[in-house]
Design a protein around this motif. Structure first.
Motif, PDB file in Angstrom:
ATOM      1  N   VAL A   1      46.995  48.108  36.408  1.00  0.00           N
ATOM      2  CA  VAL A   1      46.091  47.572  35.795  1.00  0.00           C
ATOM      3  C   VAL A   1      46.187  45.964  35.820  1.00  0.00           C
ATOM      4  N   GLY A   2      47.666  45.547  35.309  1.00  0.00           N
ATOM      5  CA  GLY A   2      47.879  44.173  35.625  1.00  0.00           C
ATOM      6  C   GLY A   2      47.431  43.537  36.917  1.00  0.00           C
ATOM      7  N   GLY A   3      48.154  44.208  38.203  1.00  0.00           N
ATOM      8  CA  GLY A   3      47.596  43.494  39.217  1.00  0.00           C
ATOM      9  C   GLY A   3      46.365  43.345  39.617  1.00  0.00           C
ATOM     10  N   SER A   4      45.484  44.379  39.004  1.00  0.00           N
ATOM     11  CA  SER A   4      44.008  44.666  39.435  1.00  0.00           C
ATOM     12  C   SER A   4      43.375  43.411  38.566  1.00  0.00           C
ATOM     13  N   LEU A   5      43.517  43.136  37.156  1.00  0.00           N
ATOM     14  CA  LEU A   5      43.194  42.234  36.657  1.00  0.00           C
ATOM     15  C   LEU A   5      43.357  40.613  37.134  1.00  0.00           C
ATOM     16  N   SER A   6      44.594  40.725  37.784  1.00  0.00           N
ATOM     17  CA  SER A   6      44.910  39.442  38.199  1.00  0.00           C
ATOM     18  C   SER A   6      44.382  38.930  39.393  1.00  0.00           C
ATOM     19  N   VAL A   7      43.761  39.781  40.120  1.00  0.00           N
ATOM     20  CA  VAL A   7      42.853  39.592  41.311  1.00  0.00           C
ATOM     21  C   VAL A   7      41.312  39.804  41.070  1.00  0.00           C
ATOM     22  N   ASN A   8      41.164  40.355  39.967  1.00  0.00           N
ATOM     23  CA  ASN A   8      39.782  40.674  39.744  1.00  0.00           C
ATOM     24  C   ASN A   8      39.131  41.584  40.613  1.00  0.00           C
ATOM     25  N   ALA A   9      39.820  42.683  40.641  1.00  0.00           N
ATOM     26  CA  ALA A   9      39.490  43.803  41.922  1.00  0.00           C
ATOM     27  C   ALA A   9      38.215  44.251  41.654  1.00  0.00           C
ATOM     28  N   HIS A  10      37.721  44.978  42.662  1.00  0.00           N
ATOM     29  CA  HIS A  10      36.339  45.655  42.766  1.00  0.00           C
ATOM     30  C   HIS A  10      36.327  46.803  43.831  1.00  0.00           C
ATOM     31  N   GLY A  11      35.547  47.783  43.419  1.00  0.00           N
ATOM     32  CA  GLY A  11      35.425  48.885  44.360  1.00  0.00           C
ATOM     33  C   GLY A  11      34.255  49.669  44.691  1.00  0.00           C
ATOM     34  N   MET A  12      34.212  51.020  44.613  1.00  0.00           N
ATOM     35  CA  MET A  12      32.893  51.788  44.868  1.00  0.00           C
ATOM     36  C   MET A  12      31.916  51.718  43.883  1.00  0.00           C
ATOM     37  N   ASP A  13      32.006  51.407  42.780  1.00  0.00           N
ATOM     38  CA  ASP A  13      30.835  51.259  41.839  1.00  0.00           C
ATOM     39  C   ASP A  13      30.358  49.807  42.027  1.00  0.00           C
ATOM     40  N   HIS A  14      29.119  50.044  42.758  1.00  0.00           N
ATOM     41  CA  HIS A  14      28.558  48.567  43.154  1.00  0.00           C
ATOM     42  C   HIS A  14      27.725  48.478  41.787  1.00  0.00           C
ATOM     43  N   GLN A  15      27.392  49.118  40.814  1.00  0.00           N
ATOM     44  CA  GLN A  15      26.781  48.904  39.672  1.00  0.00           C
ATOM     45  C   GLN A  15      27.541  48.232  38.453  1.00  0.00           C
ATOM     46  N   ALA A  16      28.745  48.590  38.259  1.00  0.00           N
ATOM     47  CA  ALA A  16      29.587  48.151  37.382  1.00  0.00           C
ATOM     48  C   ALA A  16      30.303  46.877  37.812  1.00  0.00           C
ATOM     49  N   GLY A  17      30.492  46.724  39.058  1.00  0.00           N
ATOM     50  CA  GLY A  17      30.956  45.460  39.651  1.00  0.00           C
ATOM     51  C   GLY A  17      32.691  45.442  39.535  1.00  0.00           C
ATOM     52  N   SER A  18      33.045  44.309  39.358  1.00  0.00           N
ATOM     53  CA  SER A  18      34.615  44.141  39.250  1.00  0.00           C
ATOM     54  C   SER A  18      35.125  44.399  37.717  1.00  0.00           C
ATOM     55  N   VAL A  19      36.417  44.445  37.876  1.00  0.00           N
ATOM     56  CA  VAL A  19      37.244  45.037  36.491  1.00  0.00           C
ATOM     57  C   VAL A  19      36.709  44.064  35.469  1.00  0.00           C
ATOM     58  N   ALA A  20      36.716  42.743  35.722  1.00  0.00           N
ATOM     59  CA  ALA A  20      36.391  41.593  34.819  1.00  0.00           C
ATOM     60  C   ALA A  20      35.224  42.263  33.782  1.00  0.00           C
ATOM     61  N   GLY A  21      34.240  42.858  34.215  1.00  0.00           N
ATOM     62  CA  GLY A  21      32.985  43.237  33.446  1.00  0.00           C
ATOM     63  C   GLY A  21      33.559  44.352  32.659  1.00  0.00           C
ATOM     64  N   SER A  22      34.644  45.091  32.722  1.00  0.00           N
ATOM     65  CA  SER A  22      35.126  46.139  32.083  1.00  0.00           C
ATOM     66  C   SER A  22      36.122  46.165  30.965  1.00  0.00           C
TER      67      SER A  22
END
Ligand SMILES: Cc1cc2nc3c(=O)[nH]c(=O)nc-3n(C[C@H](O)[C@H](O)[C@H](O)COP(=O)(O)OP(=O)(O)OC[C@H]3O[C@@H](n4cnc5c(N)ncnc54)[C@H](O)[C@@H]3O)c2cc1C
Length: 540
Positions: A187-208
């Protein structure tokens, strides 16, 4: 009379032939076994990675402080590498964090002794983002508690928790809202790059992110979110561990919805039309993945579109555990053969197009309410629970490098045409190419100042100077094309960019570096990546 036994005497030519065929079979079998084998150790080819015109290695500390015996040291001295295997770096030592007090005490020890601190988790970044020469490294992987608040539909996680384990905890009722397209990251590594993936509606981790607790360089702890201490939030998310240590994050979770899977092959050029006419208006499509052909016959021309249409909010009560990916050896073999010429690249595309659908596991038993006939049903957790073991191999002399380029949506077609020409005119094997959808991201060092499509590439190189030089040339050509089309490149990967490319892609870099000095005036938090972007950004 003595009876003559008829004896078969093989000719020399036959013997030679049998030896050659036997040898070839043995060689072929051994080679195939080697290509299908999982890693016996992490990749570590030394310190091959470099940055144009900047000497990255630092001199060893003249008088290193003695180790504080109250800290849980995982290593005293030694070196660390990242997923590229090309970034081996000598460090002061590694503290294995499992409690918040370990972070507090390690930062105090570093401040008192003039040491730099780097934050590391799974180390899948590929340019020395998680360590630095002579730094005290916090290994956060065991700082990984997770608690779920079903009523609030949130989870509160420590930063070392990885998505794979989180999904096992959330299943079968809930699922992760936003993460990468594979589940191997913290989670720390993902927030630190603002990761994104397969959920095109949710967008990146920032929005969660509902909120985060962050320890700053002076040891104080601040809570931040998009509405509370928003400036710190915008710098920690996508801040590459340079502003503080994320101690805890409260993240939205969503229903583990049931999806009907389907796939279709479209022309890559038709993707923007597919997006506006099918993907964007259809809110029932919960996940999407666009996989481009890397076969020479239709290189980046055809695209398999995988879509997951929601048919129910939750799976049946007796839904089984998530399960792990199958046929790993075979998939790894097909991937590694694809590094060995056009024929095998065509074979890989053939298997993806025609064979993979036949091995799809449909994990949800149909109920009358779902009324889905012969459709293949899965839960959201199934496609998101991919730890891609087939990407990791035992081939020590080579490494596979990720790239990602964000392109304003209107420029997708001309950019892909240019990328296709660049990739066709070079020799490094392109193993995977996929397309993602990202939204405008309002963080300090944003990769998407406007809605974009992203091209993600996975490219093989020899793990030596020559391989590195070829990858540098290729990376720069792709970055230049990206900039020509108004896009940006993703920063968690190799440091091959020039100063001009970095500044053109990230005009907000000077403000980001100035904010770093405001929050962390003594530059306690550092990494090879930080020193590189600082030097390239024009700050001595
Ligand atoms: C095969 C592969 C596939 C990938 N796919 C995707 C994808 O689909 N989408 C995507 O967006 N990215 C993708 N990435 C990139 C990936 O998201 C990043 O490299 C991510 O940072 C890796 O997480 P990690 O746990 O390995 O972090 P690390 O590499 O260990 O650290 C990454 C950064 O996070 C910082 N950090 C770690 N923990 C903390 C903390 N607690 N507080 C503050 N900072 C911290 C580190 O200092 C470092 O700067 C992929 C990478 C690879 C190798």
């Amino acid at each position: 009379m003595v009876e003559q036994k008829s004896r078969f005497r093989p000719s020399r030519r036959l013997l030679l032939g049998a030896t050659v065929v036997g040898g070839a079979a043995l060689w072929g079998g051994t080679t195939l076994a080697r290509l299908a084998r999982g890693p016996s150790a992490p990749k570590d080819a030394g310190r091959i990675a470099d940055v144009d015109g900047i000497a990255l290695p630092l001199k060893p500390l003249a008088n290193p402080p003695s180790f504080d015996t109250s800290l849980p040291w995982l290593a005293k001295g030694g070196d660390l590498n990242d997923a590229s295997g090309l970034s081996r770096t000598p460090v002061y030592g590694v503290v294995e964090v499992s409690e918040e007090s370990h972070v507090t005490n390690a930062l105090a020890f570093a401040r008192a002794n003039g040491l730099k601190v780097s934050l590391a988790a799974v180390r899948h970044s590929m340019g020395g983002h998680a360590f630095d020469d002579n730094a005290l490294v916090l290994d956060l992987r065991k700082f990984n508690r997770v608690s779920v608040d079903a009523a609030a539909r949130t989870m509160t996680v420590q930063p070392g928790a990885c998505w794979h384990d989180i999904q096992n905890i959330l299943h079968p009722r809930f699922a992760v809202k936003a993460m990468q397209s594979t589940d191997i990251f913290s989670v720390g590594g993902s927030l630190s790059v603002n990761a994104h993936g397969m959920d095109h509606q949710a967008g990146s981790v920032a929005g969660s992110i509902r909120s985060m607790r962050v320890m700053l360089a002076d040891g104080s702890v601040t809570t931040c979110s998009s509405s509370e201490n928003g400036d710190l939030f915008r710098h920690v998310v996508g801040g590459y561990g340079l502003f503080g240590v994320v101690l805890e994050a409260t993240l939205d979770i969503v229903d583990n919805a049931v999806y009907r899977t389907s796939r279709e092959i479209i022309r890559s050029d038709d993707f923007p039309k597919f997006f506006t006419e099918v993907l964007e208006p259809n809110r029932q499509i919960g996940l999407f993945y666009g996989h481009l052909s890397t076969a020479p016959g239709n290189f980046l021309e055809d695209m398999i579109v995988y879509r997951y249409d929601k048919v129910a909010d939750a799976p049946p009560a007796d839904q089984p555990a998530i399960g792990e990916p199958g046929s790993v050896g075979l998939k790894r073999l097909v991937m590694n053969l694809a590094k060995r010429g056009s024929l095998f690249q065509e074979l890989k595309w053939f298997t993806e197009r025609t064979l993979e659908p036949k091995f799809e596991s449909c994990t949800v038993a149909r109920t009358a309410a779902m009324g889905e006939g012969e459709a293949c049903l899965v839960t959201r957790n199934n496609p998101m629970h991919d730890s891609v073991p087939y990407l990791f191999n035992d081939l020590a002399g080579e490494t596979d490098i990720l790239h990602e380029y964000f392109i304003p949506r209107a420029a997708y077609g001309p950019f892909i045409a240019e990328a296709r020409a660049i990739l066709r005119n070079q020799s490094l094997p392109v193993l995977n190419a996929s397309v993602r959808v990202v939204h405008k991201e309002d963080i300090a060092l944003t990769y998407a100042p406007e809605p974009a499509f992203a091209l993600v590439l996975y490219i093989n190189q020899p793990a030596d100077e020559q391989g590195n030089a070829s990858m540098r040339t290729l990376t720069r050509a792709l970055i230049d094309a990206t900039i020509r089309h108004g896009g940006r490149f993703f920063l968690p990967y190799q440091l091959h960019y020039t100063a001009a490319e970095l500044r053109a892609s990230y005009p907000d870099l000077p403000a980001f570096l100035a904010a770093k000095l405001r929050y962390d005036p003594a530059e306690l938090f550092s990494s090879t990546f930080y020193r590189a972007i600082k030097a390239l950004g024009g700050i001595a």
